[in-house]
Motif scaffolding. Structure first.
Motif, PDB file in Angstrom:
ATOM      1  N   ARG A   1       7.225  -6.743  -1.543  1.00  0.00           N
ATOM      2  CA  ARG A   1       7.930  -6.084  -2.660  1.00  0.00           C
ATOM      3  C   ARG A   1       7.775  -4.573  -2.629  1.00  0.00           C
ATOM      4  NH1 ARG A   1       6.433  -9.562  -7.960  1.00  0.00           N
ATOM      5  NH2 ARG A   1       6.826  -7.490  -8.842  1.00  0.00           N
TER       6      ARG A   1
ATOM      7  N   TYR B   1       3.232  -9.052  -2.567  1.00  0.00           N
ATOM      8  CA  TYR B   1       3.311  -7.696  -3.130  1.00  0.00           C
ATOM      9  C   TYR B   1       3.629  -6.661  -2.054  1.00  0.00           C
ATOM     10  CZ  TYR B   1       1.810  -9.183  -7.779  1.00  0.00           C
ATOM     11  OH  TYR B   1       1.753  -9.770  -9.017  1.00  0.00           O
ATOM     12  N   LEU B   2       3.119  -6.846  -0.836  1.00  0.00           N
ATOM     13  CA  LEU B   2       3.485  -5.916   0.253  1.00  0.00           C
ATOM     14  C   LEU B   2       4.989  -6.022   0.525  1.00  0.00           C
ATOM     15  CD1 LEU B   2       0.539  -6.360   2.814  1.00  0.00           C
ATOM     16  CD2 LEU B   2       0.927  -4.406   1.279  1.00  0.00           C
TER      17      LEU B   2
ATOM     18  N   TYR C   1       4.775  -2.725  -2.531  1.00  0.00           N
ATOM     19  CA  TYR C   1       3.546  -2.118  -3.046  1.00  0.00           C
ATOM     20  C   TYR C   1       2.748  -1.538  -1.877  1.00  0.00           C
ATOM     21  CZ  TYR C   1       3.837  -4.579  -7.607  1.00  0.00           C
ATOM     22  OH  TYR C   1       4.205  -5.039  -8.837  1.00  0.00           O
ATOM     23  N   ALA C   2       2.038  -0.429  -2.114  1.00  0.00           N
ATOM     24  CA  ALA C   2       1.082   0.092  -1.134  1.00  0.00           C
ATOM     25  C   ALA C   2      -0.115  -0.867  -1.102  1.00  0.00           C
ATOM     26  CB  ALA C   2       0.636   1.489  -1.532  1.00  0.00           C
TER      27      ALA C   2
ATOM     28  N   ASN D   1       3.989  -5.943   7.962  1.00  0.00           N
ATOM     29  CA  ASN D   1       3.222  -6.424   6.794  1.00  0.00           C
ATOM     30  C   ASN D   1       2.536  -7.757   7.104  1.00  0.00           C
ATOM     31  OD1 ASN D   1       3.711  -4.233   5.084  1.00  0.00           O
ATOM     32  ND2 ASN D   1       5.658  -5.093   4.404  1.00  0.00           N
TER      33      ASN D   1
ATOM     34  N   ALA E   1      -3.007  -6.024  -7.612  1.00  0.00           N
ATOM     35  CA  ALA E   1      -2.104  -6.965  -8.294  1.00  0.00           C
ATOM     36  C   ALA E   1      -2.446  -8.409  -7.886  1.00  0.00           C
ATOM     37  CB  ALA E   1      -0.659  -6.638  -7.955  1.00  0.00           C
TER      38      ALA E   1
ATOM     39  N   LYS F   1      -3.437  -0.737  -1.549  1.00  0.00           N
ATOM     40  CA  LYS F   1      -4.413  -0.781  -2.649  1.00  0.00           C
ATOM     41  C   LYS F   1      -3.790  -1.423  -3.902  1.00  0.00           C
ATOM     42  CE  LYS F   1      -6.854   2.600  -5.265  1.00  0.00           C
ATOM     43  NZ  LYS F   1      -6.198   3.700  -5.832  1.00  0.00           N
ATOM     44  N   GLU F   2      -2.542  -1.077  -4.172  1.00  0.00           N
ATOM     45  CA  GLU F   2      -1.847  -1.623  -5.348  1.00  0.00           C
ATOM     46  C   GLU F   2      -1.572  -3.121  -5.148  1.00  0.00           C
ATOM     47  OE1 GLU F   2      -1.194   1.463  -4.086  1.00  0.00           O
ATOM     48  OE2 GLU F   2      -2.240   2.298  -5.844  1.00  0.00           O
ATOM     49  N   ALA F   3      -1.218  -3.494  -3.907  1.00  0.00           N
ATOM     50  CA  ALA F   3      -0.950  -4.915  -3.617  1.00  0.00           C
ATOM     51  C   ALA F   3      -2.226  -5.741  -3.827  1.00  0.00           C
ATOM     52  CB  ALA F   3      -0.439  -5.076  -2.185  1.00  0.00           C
TER      53      ALA F   3
END
Ligand SMILES: Nc1ncnc2c1ncn2[C@@H]1O[C@H](COP(=O)(O)OP(=O)(O)OP(=O)(O)O)[C@@H](O)[C@H]1O
Ligand SMILES: Cc1ncc(COP(=O)(O)O)c(N)n1
Length: 268
Positions: free
Chosen positions: A221, A218-219, A223-224, A99, A231, A226-228
């Protein structure tokens, strides 16, 4: 708790660099750690001095973290020189880092060169192929592709060209264009646009640092990508909307607005 590392420069006025990154990690419920590449003396009006750390000190900080603590994501910001870049690349490869978010910091908002011009080639050669995502702003993307960017279509073309340099994903940030704040994400197959309202403020010191750190958090946590990014875009938009008019120049963003509001610490 997920653990996130920032490898970046220290900003004495706390709006960008390591300080912005650690505030972002905390605000997003992750545990923040740091490896400092350079100490800068700066405030809201400009950068006044930069002292690079020697490569042994940079390597020792990264290695002792990875040797002891699980690192769920790492964000790389100001890297200053080719030697520091090569050291970071070697350490992260040896430690099997995952990540990896690379913010290719080149020039501050106040126009100070935070990356030695001759180190740009090392950044492309060493760090871009390691990156899960690279997040250039418009001037940085222009430097990487050696071309000019004036529209969202140009941003998409730049994303394709930078993708060919080796990162798994590219985000071109549109903060420096006019109109809505539009960022483009390209994963080698699809272009996704993230559109936010442009907030009329001069207090945008450290927006790029904050955005890339939020993606890393967010990564971490889970999240994929696109979602990261989605957010993180929400986070930076709120942080800019409530930015602080500190100092005589470009003030910093507000990391804890939502938390302070919920805790009843903000009375508007
Ligand atoms: N005035 C603004 N209003 C809303 N969003 C903005 C504004 N300025 C920047 N952004 C958003 O902030 C994020 C960071 O983009 P920007 O282009 O400012 O990065 P940057 O130049 O690398 O920042 P910095 O160098 O200050 O750290 C992006 O999501 C961008 O769209
Ligand atoms: C240590 C450090 N890292 C990054 C930036 C970029 O932020 P900005 O473009 O807002 O000056 C900075 N000023 N200082």
């Amino acid at each position: 708790m997920k653990n996130v590392l920032t490898i970046a420069g220290s900003d004495s006025c706390g709006g960008a660099g390591i300080q912005a990154d650690l505030k972002t990690f905390s605000a997003l419920g992750t545990y923040g750690m740091s490896a400092i590449t350079a100490v800068t003396a700066q405030n809201t009006t400009g950068v006044f001095m930069v002292k690079e750390l020697d490569v042994e000190t940079v390597a020792a900080q990264i290695n002792c973290i990875y040797d002891d603590i699980e690192v769920h994501a790492v964000k790389i910001g100001m890297v200053s020189s080719s030697e520091i870049i090569e050291t970071i690349g070697r350490c992260l490869m040896e430690k099997g880092a995952r990540n990896i978010v690379v913010d290719p910091v080149m020039v501050s908002k106040s126009k100070y060169k935070l990356l030695r011009p001759e180190a740009c080639a090392a950044l492309v050669k060493v760090l871009l192929p390691l990156a899960d995502v690279v997040t250039p702003n418009i001037p940085e993307a222009e430097e990487l592709i050696k071309g000019s960017i004036g529209t969202v279509e140009d941003m998409k073309q730049a994303a394709r060209e930078i993708y060919d340099m080796g990162p798994k994903n590219v985000i071109i940030k549109g903060g420096h264009l006019a109109g809505d704040a539009v960022d483009v994400l390209y994963d080698g197959r699809r272009m996704v646009l993230f559109e936010g309202p442009r907030i009329a403020t001069r207090n945008t010191h450290g927006t790029g640092c904050t955005f890339s750190s939020a993606i890393a958090a967010y990564l971490a946590r889970g999240y994929a990508m696109k979602e990261a990014v989605g957010a993180a875009k929400e986070y930076i938009t709120t942080a800019i909307a409530h930015s602080l008019a500190l100092g005589r120049g470009a003030g910093p963003t507000h990391h804890f607005y939502s938390l302070y509001k919920k805790a009843g610490l903000i009375h508007e």
